[in-house]
Design an enzyme around this catalytic site. Structure first.
Site, mmCIF file in Angstrom:
data_model
loop_
_atom_site.group_PDB
_atom_site.id
_atom_site.type_symbol
_atom_site.label_atom_id
_atom_site.label_comp_id
_atom_site.label_asym_id
_atom_site.label_seq_id
_atom_site.Cartn_x
_atom_site.Cartn_y
_atom_site.Cartn_z
ATOM 1 N N ASP A 33 44.014 32.011 10.911
ATOM 2 C CA ASP A 33 43.135 33.190 10.870
ATOM 3 C C ASP A 33 42.106 33.045 11.993
ATOM 4 O OD1 ASP A 33 42.602 35.330 8.281
ATOM 5 O OD2 ASP A 33 41.019 35.197 9.793
ATOM 6 N N HIS A 59 56.691 53.515 5.326
ATOM 7 C CA HIS A 59 55.775 53.080 4.264
ATOM 8 C C HIS A 59 54.510 53.940 4.280
ATOM 9 C CE1 HIS A 59 53.928 50.415 1.403
ATOM 10 N NE2 HIS A 59 52.977 50.026 2.259
HETATM 11 N N1 LIG Z 1 53.396 46.477 4.194
HETATM 12 C C1 LIG Z 1 52.892 46.542 2.966
HETATM 13 O O1 LIG Z 1 53.583 46.910 2.023
HETATM 14 C C2 LIG Z 1 51.471 46.144 2.716
HETATM 15 C C3 LIG Z 1 51.031 45.856 1.427
HETATM 16 C C4 LIG Z 1 49.698 45.462 1.234
HETATM 17 C C5 LIG Z 1 48.845 45.331 2.338
HETATM 18 N N2 LIG Z 1 49.314 45.604 3.578
HETATM 19 C C6 LIG Z 1 48.481 45.417 4.761
HETATM 20 O O2 LIG Z 1 48.386 44.023 5.029
HETATM 21 C C7 LIG Z 1 47.205 43.765 5.796
HETATM 22 C C8 LIG Z 1 46.461 42.577 5.199
HETATM 23 O O3 LIG Z 1 46.037 42.840 3.885
HETATM 24 P P1 LIG Z 1 45.099 41.774 3.114
HETATM 25 O O4 LIG Z 1 44.835 42.342 1.779
HETATM 26 O O5 LIG Z 1 45.640 40.401 3.242
HETATM 27 O O6 LIG Z 1 43.759 41.898 4.015
HETATM 28 P P2 LIG Z 1 42.577 40.831 4.170
HETATM 29 O O7 LIG Z 1 41.441 41.557 4.798
HETATM 30 O O8 LIG Z 1 42.337 40.139 2.890
HETATM 31 O O9 LIG Z 1 43.174 39.764 5.201
HETATM 32 C C9 LIG Z 1 43.413 40.058 6.537
HETATM 33 C C10 LIG Z 1 43.037 38.836 7.337
HETATM 34 O O10 LIG Z 1 43.366 39.074 8.695
HETATM 35 C C11 LIG Z 1 42.434 38.353 9.464
HETATM 36 N N3 LIG Z 1 42.470 38.805 10.848
HETATM 37 C C12 LIG Z 1 41.892 39.904 11.404
HETATM 38 N N4 LIG Z 1 42.147 39.943 12.724
HETATM 39 C C13 LIG Z 1 42.923 38.866 12.997
HETATM 40 C C14 LIG Z 1 43.530 38.373 14.175
HETATM 41 N N5 LIG Z 1 43.375 38.992 15.357
HETATM 42 N N6 LIG Z 1 44.262 37.251 14.089
HETATM 43 C C15 LIG Z 1 44.424 36.611 12.897
HETATM 44 N N7 LIG Z 1 43.868 37.026 11.757
HETATM 45 C C16 LIG Z 1 43.122 38.143 11.806
HETATM 46 C C17 LIG Z 1 41.117 38.592 8.767
HETATM 47 O O11 LIG Z 1 40.156 37.620 9.146
HETATM 48 C C18 LIG Z 1 41.541 38.509 7.305
HETATM 49 O O12 LIG Z 1 41.359 37.210 6.787
HETATM 50 C C19 LIG Z 1 46.438 45.094 5.811
HETATM 51 O O13 LIG Z 1 46.674 45.769 7.029
HETATM 52 C C20 LIG Z 1 47.060 45.871 4.650
HETATM 53 O O14 LIG Z 1 46.934 47.276 4.817
HETATM 54 C C21 LIG Z 1 50.596 46.024 3.777
HETATM 55 O O1 LIG Z 2 48.253 50.977 0.252
HETATM 56 C C1 LIG Z 2 47.845 50.164 1.080
HETATM 57 O O2 LIG Z 2 46.958 50.431 1.891
HETATM 58 C C2 LIG Z 2 48.385 48.759 1.075
HETATM 59 C C3 LIG Z 2 49.872 48.692 1.019
HETATM 60 O O3 LIG Z 2 50.487 49.448 2.025
HETATM 61 C C4 LIG Z 2 50.431 49.034 -0.324
HETATM 62 O O4 LIG Z 2 51.334 49.878 -0.405
HETATM 63 O O5 LIG Z 2 49.976 48.437 -1.311
#
Ligand SMILES: NC(=O)c1ccc[n+]([C@@H]2O[C@H](COP(=O)([O-])OP(=O)(O)OC[C@H]3O[C@@H](n4cnc5c(N)ncnc54)[C@H](O)[C@@H]3O)[C@@H](O)[C@H]2O)c1
Ligand SMILES: O=C(O)C[C@H](O)C(=O)O
Length: 320
Positions: A34, A176
């Site tokens: 991170d 998505h």
């Molecule tokens: N595809 C899916 O189905 C799905 C599901 C849930 C969440 N998400 C996405 O996943 C992502 C992460 O969610 P989360 O709940 O873990 O968020 P979070 O904020 O808890 O964690 C994200 C982490 O990324 C770090 N970060 C930011 N910039 C960075 C960089 N340049 N290099 C390395 N690390 C960096 C932050 O410091 C943080 O710790 C979000 O974009 C969220 O929308 C996608």
């Molecule tokens: O809904 C969001 O922003 C996070 C993720 O894509 C999800 O579907 O849970």
């Protein structure tokens, strides 16, 4: 045989959950990366201390240095920002695109042979951009969303039919976003088509429509309830199943954002489709027959993804 190495880029809510699951399942040693200083190291220490209790052998380390992901077999990317209540996933495009650039370069320079699973939103655009920035082969870069969306669909169907989730096989296609396409015609309860089960159980078509709609908005529902951040347990579990399919050469057919070259009439985009995951990464895409209505819905979803890619190209000229 040496242990596999799993690199997790982003050590936030999903990253930490991924690390715990990967260690508990002894999938390999885990490196949590991170940009936040101290945080991945702290989480790694905390998680390592689960080992004696849970009885897993996995080394978990935290880092702020990309050199530490060198030689990773699997990389799971959650770096970036989650949405807040009232936002759409697409509102994250500008900020998370810059993150994908840094992450793509980190992967290219340190573990170009890895299988990379992107989770960061807006998913279909971010996985495309990550692939472009990293330069890895298309079959080695995939997006996680369909496994999660299908699990949500399955959960809601199991609740409605008062049946075990183990018997529900539900299926979501497309991007998505809120235009994703839950496909009732390919969803079954232990082989029984959902439409037949609905007749048996007296569930109306309009009730099934409500379940489809709840699935489409499933991420937003959780964002609204949490108030700060988005879902992380099921997203992490979903990505782990994809990583296991790769590491175990399982040839699983999982709905995921795969790079398409003509399948479903799509060329050059990442969109959610049933894909085979094995030791070569994405080994194939399964093209299923869809009704006209399903095809139209899928097209709407594909068009939404296309718009996002155009926006990425506008923001970063190296992608144009
Ligand atoms: N595809 C899916 O189905 C799905 C599901 C849930 C969440 N998400 C996405 O996943 C992502 C992460 O969610 P989360 O709940 O873990 O968020 P979070 O904020 O808890 O964690 C994200 C982490 O990324 C770090 N970060 C930011 N910039 C960075 C960089 N340049 N290099 C390395 N690390 C960096 C932050 O410091 C943080 O710790 C979000 O974009 C969220 O929308 C996608
Ligand atoms: O809904 C969001 O922003 C996070 C993720 O894509 C999800 O579907 O849970």
């Amino acid at each position: 045989m040496a242990r596999k190495k799993i690199a997790l880029i982003g050590a936030g809510m999903i990253g930490g959950t991924l690390a715990h699951l990967a260690a508990k399942k002894e999938m390999g040693d885990v490196v949590l990366f991170d940009i936040a200083e101290g945080m991945p190291q702290g989480k790694a220490l905390d998680l390592s201390q689960c080992g004696p209790i849970e009885g897993f052998d996995a080394k978990i380390t935290g880092t702020n240095d990309y050199a530490d992901i060198a030689g990773a077999d699997v990389v799971i990317v959650t770096a970036g920002v989650p949405r807040k209540p009232g936002m759409s996933r697409d509102d994250l495009l500008g900020i998370n695109l810059k993150v994908m650039k840094a992450v793509g370069e980190g992967i290219k320079n340190n573990c170009p042979d890895a299988f990379v699973i992107c989770i960061t939103n807006p998913l279909d655009a971010m996985v495309w951009a990550l692939r472009e920035f990293s330069g890895l082969p298309h079959n080695k870069v995939v997006g996680m969303a369909g496994v999660l969306d299908s699990a949500r669909f399955a959960t809601f169907l199991a609740w409605e039919f008062d049946t075990s989730v183990k018997d529900v096989n539900a299926f979501v296609l497309g991007g998505h976003g809120d235009t994703m396409v839950p496909v009732l015609s390919y969803s079954t309860i232990n082989g029984i088509p959902v439409a037949d089960m609905a007749k048996i159980k007296g569930v109306s078509e309009s009730r099934l429509d409500e379940i489809v709609d709840r699935t489409r908005k499933g991420g937003g529902e959780i964002v609204g309830l949490l108030g700060n951040g988005s879902a992380y347990y099921a997203p992490a579990t979903s990505a782990i199943s994809m990583a296991e399919a790769y590491l175990g050469d399982q040839k699983r057919i999982l709905p995921c954002a795969a790079h398409l070259t003509g399948e479903y009439g799509v060329d050059g985009l990442y969109v959610g489709v049933p894909a085979v995951i094995g030791a070569d990464g994405i080994e194939g895409v399964v093209e299923i027959e869809l009704s006209d209505e399903e095809k139209n819905n899928l097209q709407v979803s594909i068009d939404a993804v296309k718009e996002l890619l155009e926006a990425c190209k506008g923001l970063d000229s190296s992608l144009a």
